[in-house]
Design a protein around this motif. Structure first.
Motif, PDB file in Angstrom:
ATOM      1  N   VAL A  46      -0.209  -8.138  -0.806  1.00  0.00           N
ATOM      2  CA  VAL A  46       0.353  -7.974  -1.495  1.00  0.00           C
ATOM      3  C   VAL A  46       1.749  -8.769  -2.161  1.00  0.00           C
ATOM      4  CG1 VAL A  46       2.947  -6.203  -1.265  1.00  0.00           C
ATOM      5  CG2 VAL A  46       0.432  -5.383  -0.501  1.00  0.00           C
ATOM      6  N   LEU A  50       1.299  -8.701  -6.589  1.00  0.00           N
ATOM      7  CA  LEU A  50       2.937  -8.692  -7.606  1.00  0.00           C
ATOM      8  C   LEU A  50       3.329  -9.707  -8.298  1.00  0.00           C
ATOM      9  CD1 LEU A  50       5.729  -7.174  -8.258  1.00  0.00           C
ATOM     10  CD2 LEU A  50       6.705  -8.401  -6.308  1.00  0.00           C
ATOM     11  N   LEU A  99       5.258   0.383  -8.076  1.00  0.00           N
ATOM     12  CA  LEU A  99       5.148   0.551  -6.948  1.00  0.00           C
ATOM     13  C   LEU A  99       4.738   1.438  -5.622  1.00  0.00           C
ATOM     14  CD1 LEU A  99       7.945   1.137  -4.331  1.00  0.00           C
ATOM     15  CD2 LEU A  99       8.853   2.643  -5.649  1.00  0.00           C
ATOM     16  N   GLY A 102       1.204  -0.140  -3.813  1.00  0.00           N
ATOM     17  CA  GLY A 102       1.342  -1.479  -3.009  1.00  0.00           C
ATOM     18  C   GLY A 102       2.888  -0.224  -1.718  1.00  0.00           C
ATOM     19  N   ALA A 104       3.128   2.723   1.048  1.00  0.00           N
ATOM     20  CA  ALA A 104       2.671   3.037   2.418  1.00  0.00           C
ATOM     21  C   ALA A 104       2.637   4.452   2.021  1.00  0.00           C
ATOM     22  CB  ALA A 104       3.328   2.247   4.301  1.00  0.00           C
ATOM     23  N   HIS A 116       8.885   8.005   9.229  1.00  0.00           N
ATOM     24  CA  HIS A 116       8.975   7.744   8.161  1.00  0.00           C
ATOM     25  C   HIS A 116       8.302   9.227   7.495  1.00  0.00           C
ATOM     26  CE1 HIS A 116       7.152   4.778   4.630  1.00  0.00           C
ATOM     27  NE2 HIS A 116       8.077   5.471   4.392  1.00  0.00           N
ATOM     28  N   LEU A 436      -3.686  -2.331   9.390  1.00  0.00           N
ATOM     29  CA  LEU A 436      -3.085  -2.677   8.647  1.00  0.00           C
ATOM     30  C   LEU A 436      -3.651  -3.108   7.501  1.00  0.00           C
ATOM     31  CD1 LEU A 436      -0.145  -1.713   7.677  1.00  0.00           C
ATOM     32  CD2 LEU A 436       1.257  -3.791   9.058  1.00  0.00           C
TER      33      LEU A 436
ATOM     34  N   PRO B 135       9.878   4.634   0.413  1.00  0.00           N
ATOM     35  CA  PRO B 135       9.386   3.184   1.788  1.00  0.00           C
ATOM     36  C   PRO B 135      11.190   3.280   1.898  1.00  0.00           C
ATOM     37  CG  PRO B 135       9.596   2.655  -0.723  1.00  0.00           C
ATOM     38  CD  PRO B 135      10.000   3.689  -1.230  1.00  0.00           C
ATOM     39  N   TRP B 140       8.298  -3.739   6.733  1.00  0.00           N
ATOM     40  CA  TRP B 140       7.009  -4.059   6.041  1.00  0.00           C
ATOM     41  C   TRP B 140       6.061  -3.012   6.167  1.00  0.00           C
ATOM     42  CZ3 TRP B 140       2.011  -4.463   4.817  1.00  0.00           C
ATOM     43  CH2 TRP B 140       1.669  -5.139   4.100  1.00  0.00           C
ATOM     44  N   ASP B 141       6.181  -2.085   7.058  1.00  0.00           N
ATOM     45  CA  ASP B 141       4.823  -1.262   6.648  1.00  0.00           C
ATOM     46  C   ASP B 141       4.844  -0.073   6.808  1.00  0.00           C
ATOM     47  OD1 ASP B 141       5.825  -0.902   9.208  1.00  0.00           O
ATOM     48  OD2 ASP B 141       4.379  -0.360  10.724  1.00  0.00           O
ATOM     49  N   GLN B 142       6.284   0.356   6.322  1.00  0.00           N
ATOM     50  CA  GLN B 142       6.752   0.705   5.358  1.00  0.00           C
ATOM     51  C   GLN B 142       6.880   0.775   3.828  1.00  0.00           C
ATOM     52  OE1 GLN B 142       9.894   3.718   8.125  1.00  0.00           O
ATOM     53  NE2 GLN B 142       9.747   1.982   9.326  1.00  0.00           N
ATOM     54  N   ALA B 143       7.256  -0.118   3.379  1.00  0.00           N
ATOM     55  CA  ALA B 143       7.469  -0.397   2.636  1.00  0.00           C
ATOM     56  C   ALA B 143       6.930  -1.726   1.860  1.00  0.00           C
ATOM     57  CB  ALA B 143       9.607  -0.764   2.856  1.00  0.00           C
ATOM     58  N   PRO B 144       5.833  -2.001   2.074  1.00  0.00           N
ATOM     59  CA  PRO B 144       4.524  -3.103   1.799  1.00  0.00           C
ATOM     60  C   PRO B 144       5.196  -3.909   0.694  1.00  0.00           C
ATOM     61  CG  PRO B 144       4.112  -1.471   2.352  1.00  0.00           C
ATOM     62  CD  PRO B 144       5.033  -0.770   2.095  1.00  0.00           C
ATOM     63  N   VAL B 145       5.757  -2.986  -1.072  1.00  0.00           N
ATOM     64  CA  VAL B 145       5.607  -3.945  -2.201  1.00  0.00           C
ATOM     65  C   VAL B 145       6.454  -3.585  -2.598  1.00  0.00           C
ATOM     66  CG1 VAL B 145       5.324  -1.970  -3.658  1.00  0.00           C
ATOM     67  CG2 VAL B 145       4.408  -4.450  -4.544  1.00  0.00           C
ATOM     68  N   ALA B 146       7.460  -2.382  -1.602  1.00  0.00           N
ATOM     69  CA  ALA B 146       9.160  -2.122  -2.513  1.00  0.00           C
ATOM     70  C   ALA B 146      10.388  -3.540  -1.414  1.00  0.00           C
ATOM     71  CB  ALA B 146       9.395  -0.858  -2.086  1.00  0.00           C
ATOM     72  N   GLU B 148       8.634  -6.937  -1.262  1.00  0.00           N
ATOM     73  CA  GLU B 148       9.218  -7.841  -2.162  1.00  0.00           C
ATOM     74  C   GLU B 148       9.375  -7.640  -3.452  1.00  0.00           C
ATOM     75  OE1 GLU B 148       7.347 -10.238  -2.009  1.00  0.00           O
ATOM     76  OE2 GLU B 148       6.508  -9.698   0.053  1.00  0.00           O
ATOM     77  N   LEU B 149       9.552  -5.864  -3.743  1.00  0.00           N
ATOM     78  CA  LEU B 149      10.041  -5.958  -5.162  1.00  0.00           C
ATOM     79  C   LEU B 149      12.020  -5.865  -5.135  1.00  0.00           C
ATOM     80  CD1 LEU B 149       8.294  -2.257  -6.954  1.00  0.00           C
ATOM     81  CD2 LEU B 149       8.292  -5.088  -7.507  1.00  0.00           C
ATOM     82  N   GLU B 152      12.137 -10.440  -4.742  1.00  0.00           N
ATOM     83  CA  GLU B 152      12.459 -10.788  -5.456  1.00  0.00           C
ATOM     84  C   GLU B 152      14.217 -10.031  -6.265  1.00  0.00           C
ATOM     85  OE1 GLU B 152       9.045 -10.553  -8.686  1.00  0.00           O
ATOM     86  OE2 GLU B 152      10.545  -9.166  -9.693  1.00  0.00           O
ATOM     87  N   PHE B 363      15.158  -1.020  -6.630  1.00  0.00           N
ATOM     88  CA  PHE B 363      13.461  -0.227  -7.011  1.00  0.00           C
ATOM     89  C   PHE B 363      13.865   0.257  -8.164  1.00  0.00           C
ATOM     90  CE2 PHE B 363      10.706   2.196  -9.082  1.00  0.00           C
ATOM     91  CZ  PHE B 363       9.928   1.852  -9.250  1.00  0.00           C
TER      92      PHE B 363
END
Lengths: 499, 499
Positions: A46, A50, A99, A102, A104, A116, A436, B135, B140-146, B148-149, B152, B363
């Motif tokens: 992931v 990005l 978003l 990427g 879940a 969740h 996962l 997210p 992490w498993d509720q917000a993988p790329v979120a 990361e964003l 950043e 985000f």
């Protein structure tokens, strides 16, 4: 559009009408791109995707000017924010796609690890208006009708928790963690020497709240079947205790025996807070509300509508049996609630939260309740619980899986039988991570004292908050869990340090 | 639509595309209905209008069945939530209209009381996708790329605050109040006996955080011109102090002399937190960032993008010069960040906040920065500050008004001269309330020690966060303030107990 158009005022709705479709286009594209409950490949993939997207974005937008200031900073990952923008539509469509691709997505039934929920479209749509008008709930002149709508809604929640109390009240929080903190804080303000007491099944936020508030660490009372033992509680409770019971544990969804616990507290003269963040909204179901018998005996209650309630995070509530207890939150700030303004009739909102600026989360909760009614929400809670019961039966009948126990709410706790046969807890953790990483399922874990002599064992859990599924939607997932356990067993034997 | 459709997953974007227009229709109708910055009539009228609307809503929807269970409860005001729903479109359109009609809309230039910004449409549109995918930033498993964003974006904010630090870091908060609490909490975790010290100009959240954390009340250092006096600070600071300085006070927008304060703290070995909730984003402007010289000498910084940043509430940030300091927030919860999961590469997000479930506010902040760039945001900050300077000149030249001082940021503090002539502070408060009740303007108040012998005097303030105005937009408002002061003076003489 340059990107600096406002969401409110005249023309605000039109600007949103132009921009939101760009965001939704990006979202739909990202969901299609993902094609499963979660992106495959795990954290490294992931993060790498990005970085790659950033590179493409930069070269696309910059064209022939690679040394421009506008994007290389972020692209190079040196931590700087971009100095120049790419415009509203482009940023919305690109980042929304990223978003969605990427994420879940809890709207996929195989995304079932945590409390969740998949939000209702009506709640998300309501939030647009709340965001655009931006009422801030710390003073009436920033939130005239928003504060009235909040009062109406929180009064309804207080009445739901305390049908027969004389002066119940409720306030909006960021979630169970803040609500549990308020439960301890109100107790501390009555007795600075108060000592928290909770079950071994309590949420970690109870201990964290004690730490934040400068209180001693909670006295932990043993549980059986993930339920606090009232007799064990009676041995430690004192008039200076604040007891935290749980109505819907994070691990299994079990509900503490509230009437017995309340009786113990009453006899000892201790205060009682119930963390009903998970289970509280079962009060909306005539069929389920008996599970919460005794809740109204608590001094305060935590409730999360971002669990059962299908709100986007955050939608926390804290109800108190006696409104006067909330007086502990009173604070004076001349610019927000000067004495003469309050005397002149301006409502004092500052004491309704430990935050200052505060989003009107009550608005989307209120719109949702008006759209569906509490009966409608109760029916969705019932659906989730019924699905969990169906899934539990599938687990019981599955040759490769073992059920922890009958679900009380919507959590199904299970364990691959190969883990029992080998005594390998690490295998259980690997199954979760393998699913996962494959991008096929997001399932949870729970540590429970089911091993020999009450030692901890690792279990898998499915927390079912998708309101439109039945047990059949989870059959293939159960098969996959069992198969993955078998594969991990083989992999573990071949390479014991794998994963 | 029954109202229980989901916002995420397949079809989610389409459902939102159907429902959001209903919300925006209601919003546009409500804005037109209001026709000014705030509903007229004050709290009683707003509350009464809501009760009246409820009655109409019930009789419209119920038709010939007035004893139905569906709405009379709420209509009768007995505090119950409605059991039956009216459907998603109807609830959205009705309640969005109500909210818009009854809001103080910061997109109207005459709504200028507080650090309460009109959000950008791009930020609101981005929030739709964040809400739909939901997210939650606690694992992490509720917000993988979120996640990361967020990393950043917060890295970029940390770098903005600390351009030369080796390991700066930042986390997302619910606003300055939580950020100031984190500033004190990190200090407490290094020294349980720490004592907060702040200026008389500090935000009330500093004292409130000390109270929440079980710390002694802050030592309050005198100010001059709403700026903390470094010499006075030097007299009270000790190695066990955590000093809170302010970069943009709530009352006047003044900035404390950060380099001098940092030097005092360094000499004493005290920790320094800067509340730059208001002024921090001036860092995005090359023309203004010199005002924040010395900020990078602080151990930690509070920043709010729901002020300059034009985000809907909440968009708080907390930056630390040394990432390791944030280690104080570390917490372990087996279901969210089990040790073996972390070892296997799953990022541990739980220690990034004192909350658990957490909305991806980063985000929409990130989308906004990508849309406008920091240069674009800096230009909006400059516009607000320029407008304030223009308005200050208008006040100086106005025969009926007196200026407190030249604005440092975008706050203009003024006083009707009749209040000086009569020495009547209560008159100043009545002017604010009269404009609010008339629905013509929402202006703020500030208590400052400008009276004889340093006694408190009440001032009016305009906090200018509308990024598309010039001084000319406020001329009529200044005239109205002066005229209202004259009218209130007469009313006060005729009836001394009025209002």
């Amino acid at each position: 559009m340059r990107g600096d158009g406002l969401a409110g005022g005249e023309g605000g709705a039109d600007r949103l009408g132009e921009l939101i479709p760009a965001a939704l286009r990006g979202m739909a594209a990202g969901i299609a791109e993902r094609g499963g409950p979660v992106p495959a490949g795990g954290p490294a993939a992931v993060a790498a995707a990005l970085v790659a997207e950033r590179g493409e974005l930069v070269s696309e937008k910059q064209g022939s000017n690679p040394v421009s200031h506008s994007r290389p900073a972020a692209a190079a990952g040196n931590g700087s924010l971009p100095r120049r923008g790419i415009g509203a539509e482009a940023a919305l469509e690109e980042l929304s796609r990223l978003l969605a691709a990427g994420s879940a997505d809890p709207a996929d039934p195989a995304c079932a690890a945590h409390l969740h929920c998949p939000p209702l479209a009506v709640a998300v749509a309501a939030d647009v208006v709340a965001s655009a008008l931006n009422p801030s709930m710390d003073s009436w002149d920033q939130a005239p009708v928003a504060s009235e709508l909040e009062r109406e809604f929180t009064a309804g929640i207080a009445r739901l928790c305390y049908p027969a109390a004389e002066t119940p009240d409720a306030v909006v929080t960021t979630g169970g963690t803040e609500s549990n903190l308020l439960g301890l804080l109100l107790a501390r303000e009555r007795d600075p020497g108060v000592r928290p007491v909770c079950g071994a099944n309590a949420h970690h936020s109870v201990a964290r709240a004690a730490w934040l508030l400068g209180l001693p660490a909670p006295v932990v009372v043993p549980c059986e079947g993930d339920r606090l033992l009232p007799d064990a509680l009676a041995e430690v409770v004192t008039p200076r205790s604040v007891v935290v019971a749980t109505a819907g544990t994070t691990n299994t969804g079990a509900l503490d025996p509230l009437p017995e616990i309340a009786a113990v507290c009453r006899r000892a003269g201790a205060r009682l807070h119930v963390d009903a963040a998970y289970g509280g909204m079962a009060l909306c179901s005539d069929a389920l509300k008996a599970k919460l018998a005794g809740l109204a005996l608590a001094d305060s209650v935590a409730l999360d509508l971002h669990k059962f309630g299908w709100q986007p995070v955050a939608a926390g509530l804290f109800a108190a049996r006696e409104a006067a207890d909330l007086g502990a939150l009173t604070v004076r700030a001349e610019y927000l609630n000067a004495g003469d303004d309050t005397e002149a009739g301006l409502p004092d909102l500052l004491g309704r939260s430990i935050r200052t600026s505060r989003r009107p989360d009550a608005f989307r909760m209120a719109v949702t309740v008006h759209a569906l009614g509490t009966d409608g929400l109760g029916a969705l809670v019932e659906r989730c619980c019924a699905t969990a019961a169906e899934v539990a039966t599938l687990v019981e009948n599955h040759p490769g899986l073992r059920l922890w126990g009958a679900p009380e709410l919507s959590t199904v706790v299970l364990r691959p039988v190969v883990a029992d046969e080998t005594g390998d807890d690490e295998l259980v953790a690997r199954v979760r991570r393998a699913l996962l990483e494959a991008g096929t399922a997001v399932i949870g874990r729970a540590t429970l004292p089911t091993g020999p002599g009450g030692t901890d064992q690792l279990w898998l859990k499915l927390t079912l908050l998708h309101p439109h599924t039945t047990g059949d939607d989870y059959g293939p997932l159960l098969d996959r869990i069992a198969a993955t356990a078998g594969a991990e067993l083989v992999a573990g034997r071949e390479s014991p340090v794998a994963s």
